[in-house]
Design a protein around this motif. Structure first.
Motif, PDB file in Angstrom:
ATOM      1  N   HIS A  61       0.830  -1.209   0.000  1.00 36.76           N
ATOM      2  CA  HIS A  61       0.000   0.000   0.000  1.00 36.76           C
ATOM      3  C   HIS A  61       0.864   1.258   0.000  1.00 36.76           C
ATOM      4  CE1 HIS A  61      -3.411  -2.497   2.055  1.00 36.76           C
ATOM      5  NE2 HIS A  61      -3.340  -2.719   0.762  1.00 36.76           N
ATOM      6  N   ILE A  64       2.618   1.481  -3.553  1.00 32.08           N
ATOM      7  CA  ILE A  64       1.721   1.720  -4.691  1.00 32.08           C
ATOM      8  C   ILE A  64       0.997   3.055  -4.564  1.00 32.08           C
ATOM      9  CG2 ILE A  64      -0.347   0.892  -5.883  1.00 32.08           C
ATOM     10  CD1 ILE A  64       0.538  -1.970  -5.092  1.00 32.08           C
ATOM     11  N   TYR A  65       0.449   3.327  -3.390  1.00 29.43           N
ATOM     12  CA  TYR A  65      -0.404   4.512  -3.222  1.00 29.43           C
ATOM     13  C   TYR A  65       0.330   5.723  -2.640  1.00 29.43           C
ATOM     14  CZ  TYR A  65      -4.381   1.526  -4.273  1.00 29.43           C
ATOM     15  OH  TYR A  65      -5.275   0.674  -4.891  1.00 29.43           O
ATOM     16  N   ASP A  80      -4.585   9.451  -4.980  1.00 24.40           N
ATOM     17  CA  ASP A  80      -4.454   9.855  -6.383  1.00 24.40           C
ATOM     18  C   ASP A  80      -5.469   9.087  -7.235  1.00 24.40           C
ATOM     19  OD1 ASP A  80      -3.676  10.153  -9.072  1.00 24.40           O
ATOM     20  OD2 ASP A  80      -1.630  10.603  -8.462  1.00 24.40           O
ATOM     21  N   ILE A  83      -3.916   6.472  -9.704  1.00 29.16           N
ATOM     22  CA  ILE A  83      -3.429   5.266  -9.035  1.00 29.16           C
ATOM     23  C   ILE A  83      -4.611   4.408  -8.574  1.00 29.16           C
ATOM     24  CG2 ILE A  83      -2.121   4.376  -7.073  1.00 29.16           C
ATOM     25  CD1 ILE A  83      -0.380   6.847  -7.224  1.00 29.16           C
ATOM     26  N   ILE A  86      -5.683   2.488 -11.601  1.00 30.83           N
ATOM     27  CA  ILE A  86      -4.705   1.590 -12.217  1.00 30.83           C
ATOM     28  C   ILE A  86      -4.304   0.426 -11.303  1.00 30.83           C
ATOM     29  CG2 ILE A  86      -2.321   1.435 -13.061  1.00 30.83           C
ATOM     30  CD1 ILE A  86      -2.625   4.229 -14.196  1.00 30.83           C
ATOM     31  N   ALA A  87      -4.044   0.712 -10.021  1.00 34.20           N
ATOM     32  CA  ALA A  87      -3.495  -0.316  -9.127  1.00 34.20           C
ATOM     33  C   ALA A  87      -4.402  -1.546  -8.983  1.00 34.20           C
ATOM     34  CB  ALA A  87      -3.195   0.301  -7.755  1.00 34.20           C
ATOM     35  N   SER A 142      -3.180  -4.651  -3.767  1.00 37.94           N
ATOM     36  CA  SER A 142      -3.487  -3.747  -4.872  1.00 37.94           C
ATOM     37  C   SER A 142      -4.668  -2.838  -4.558  1.00 37.94           C
ATOM     38  CB  SER A 142      -3.780  -4.548  -6.146  1.00 37.94           C
ATOM     39  OG  SER A 142      -4.939  -5.354  -5.979  1.00 37.94           O
ATOM     40  N   GLY A 295     -11.734   0.996  -7.999  1.00 40.94           N
ATOM     41  CA  GLY A 295     -10.936   2.222  -8.017  1.00 40.94           C
ATOM     42  C   GLY A 295     -11.784   3.460  -8.229  1.00 40.94           C
TER      43      GLY A 295
END
Length: 598
Positions: A61, A64-65, A80, A83, A86-87, A142, A295
């Motif tokens: 986390h 990625i974030y 974001d 992100i 996408i993640a 993710s 997301g």
């Protein structure tokens, strides 16, 4: 010479190791006390594994974030949007490809601990457990709206099953040890050893047993202490101060329990409907699309991401508008259902606790706005909603009640929560009959409703019970000829077959030797006495199904046919033998309930 000595040394070491393992197996079989050290080992190993998994997820986390390392993903006020989209999609694509490869290589789906204990005598594949735990890490890491607790219990149970199979434990002991692994996993995750122990008893082993109490508690304590020592429980929940619960609040909280039961049933009913939305999408692409949906909701509120632990801690004590609470509930429920339906791996244990707490807060807020003069403590309502939705979806009223007790240290609050949990449990059981885990198994065609051991019942088939030395006579045989071939008392019945050797019914020997037939025994064919032409058993039937057929037909013996499409007789089964074996297996399967595991 050195090579010979090296080989001799290796052989001696291997023999010594085998002797140690043999002695250990004998000790474990001789007395249930020796399961406790094994349970402690399982608890420590599981607690350490849970800690490692939680740290990996948190680092994912952070990486990625771009969140602070000491802040949970769902507790952030903003992330974001790019992100966020996408993640989860990339994580979903990884899982989609893995599922596509599994189907292409025709690998059977992984078995979870509930199914393993109900149908397989506690046997789990360690390889499958590692894969499932890895997939859960990818899903949660993710940002998909699932918890890690499913991966925790899977790997804990896998470690326990691996040790049990290595030591060739008996069926009852294997099931108990599997429960120890699951108990340690939940205890380590929440820092709540009593909760972990009751989770194992209610949901994994399926019974409260005197003999299983000590090993399960030992594993649970070891798991909780290990995770606390290493890095702290990843899903730790503590409420420092909670108000007393007045008698007038009980009715309101029981109404909340009824509402939550209905919501839980709706959520479980909605699960297959959401899955059908993804059916026409290629299997490798489903989780990626699900990830994009999650997301998009995370852009509205990051509280839908991951399990929701940070969000729950954030929401417990802060003031929130009713509209905001309702929005988060709807989005989190949608995110959870989409995540699981599209192919992400994970559990709904913590998500149900989080959503339930918001339902309780919403209920208290609506009551306050209604102006009914009933002051309901929002924190108590949150704890009640948390526990009752956990009961509705996960199951285990005592598990959830003890979780509240270990969170609050308040007996008053726990008492009302226990009552509410019982109300929810009864409603869900009567109106629906499944928890989320058994409901998903039901959708796959399984009929189990708990972890109670029914695997022995499925293994006890007609094929295993039947005798193959069938006494057959052609349809053209006379009664007199049949009497000469089979003396009274040698058989219960004989099978009548036609020229193609197809089944044409049964004739009992008492009927065959009836005195009323003496004068016409040379003239009447035995087929005239045949019964149960339309009633027969099949080899794949289990003993319970066979006994129902015996009851419905009133027969004492029935023929076993080759298949549904074949009338060839391959054996016979008597009612008395089937019932005796059924009772023996029930006695063996339930022997552990009173602690007699040996």
């Amino acid at each position: 010479m050195a090579l010979v000595l090296s080989r001799l040394s290796h052989i001696i070491d291997r023999k010594a190791s085998n002797r140690v393992v043999t002695r250990l197996r004998a000790l474990l079989r001789s007395n249930e006390f020796y399961l406790i050290p094994l349970a402690l080992v399982i608890g420590v190993a599981t607690g350490a594994t849970v800690t490692v998994m939680s740290l990996i997820a948190q680092f994912a986390h952070v990486f990625i974030y771009g969140i602070p390392i000491d802040v949970r993903l769902s507790a952030n006020a903003w992330i974001d949007p790019v992100i966020a989209l996408i993640a989860p999609a990339i994580g979903g694509l990884v899982l989609g490809v893995m599922e596509w490869l599994r189907r292409r290589w025709k690998i059977a789906p992984a078995v979870d601990p509930v199914e393993a204990n109900a149908l397989r005598g506690g046997r789990l594949s360690m390889r499958d457990s590692v894969v499932v735990s890895g997939q859960t890490l990818v899903s949660n890491g993710s940002g998909a709206s699932v918890g890690l607790e499913a991966g925790y219990t899977q790997i804990g149970a896998g470690i326990a099953s691996l040790l049990g199979q290595y030591l060739t434990l008996r069926r009852n002991d294997m099931r108990l040890i599997l429960g120890c692994g699951a108990a340690a996993a939940i205890a380590a995750a929440f820092g709540a050893p009593i909760t972990g122990a009751f989770y194992a008893c209610e949901l994994i082993v399926g019974v409260y047993s005197v003999g299983s109490a000590a090993p399960i508690l030992a594993a649970s304590l070891a798991g909780a202490l290990t995770s606390q020592y290493l890095a702290g429980a990843p899903y730790s929940l503590e409420v420092q101060k909670v108000g007393a619960v007045g008698f007038e609040q009980y009715i309101a909280l029981f109404v909340l329990a009824l509402l939550v039961a209905g919501i839980g049933i709706v959520v479980m009913r909605a699960s297959p409907a959401v899955e059908r939305l993804f059916v026409r999408i290629p299997v490798w692409l489903r989780p990626a699309i699900g990830g994009v949906c999650v997301g998009a909701m995370a852009i509205v509120t990051p509280q839908v991401l991951a399990a929701g632990h940070g969000a729950m801690l954030l929401d417990l004590h802060r003031e929130m508008a009713v509209g905001m609470i309702a929005t988060i509930i709807v989005l989190k429920l949608a995110a959870c259902l989409i995540s699981l339906a599209s192919g992400f791996r994970g559990g709904l244990f913590f998500a149900s606790l989080f959503i339930g707490s918001l339902l309780g807060k919403l209920f208290a807020g609506v009551l306050a706005l209604a102006g009914l003069g009933l002051a309901l403590d929002p924190l108590v309502a949150m704890l009640t909603g948390m526990a009752t939705l956990g009961v509705a979806i996960v199951g285990g009223p005592l598990t959830m009640s003890f979780l509240v007790l270990e969170m609050t240290r308040s007996v008053d609050v726990t008492a009302v929560v226990l009552g509410a949990c019982i109300v929810t449990s009864v409603c869900v059981r009567v109106l629906f009959g499944h928890s989320f885990s058994t409901w998903r198994l039901h959708l796959r065609g399984e009929t189990i409703r708990s972890a109670n051991d029914v695997g022995w019942l499925r293994n006890l088939t007609v094929e295993r019970l039947m005798r193959s030395d069938v006494a057959k006579v052609p349809t053209t045989t006379t009664i007199a000829a049949c009497r000469r071939e089979f003396a009274l008392g040698t058989r219960q019945a004989v099978v009548v077959v036609n020229n193609s050797d197809d089944y044409c019914g049964l004739v009992s020997l008492p009927d065959l030797f009836s005195g009323e037939l003496d004068s016409i025994a040379d003239e009447i064919q035995v087929v005239e006495l045949a019964k149960y032409f339309e009633v027969a058993l099949l080899p794949e039937m289990n003993v319970k199904t066979a006994m129902k057929i015996f009851d419905d037909s009133g027969a004492e013996e029935l023929a076993v046919l080759e298949s549904e499409n074949s009338r060839k007789v391959i054996g016979f089964l008597t009612e008395s033998f089937a019932r005796r074996r059924y009772v023996e297996e029930i006695d063996q399967a339930t022997r552990g309930v009173l602690g007699a595991l040996s």
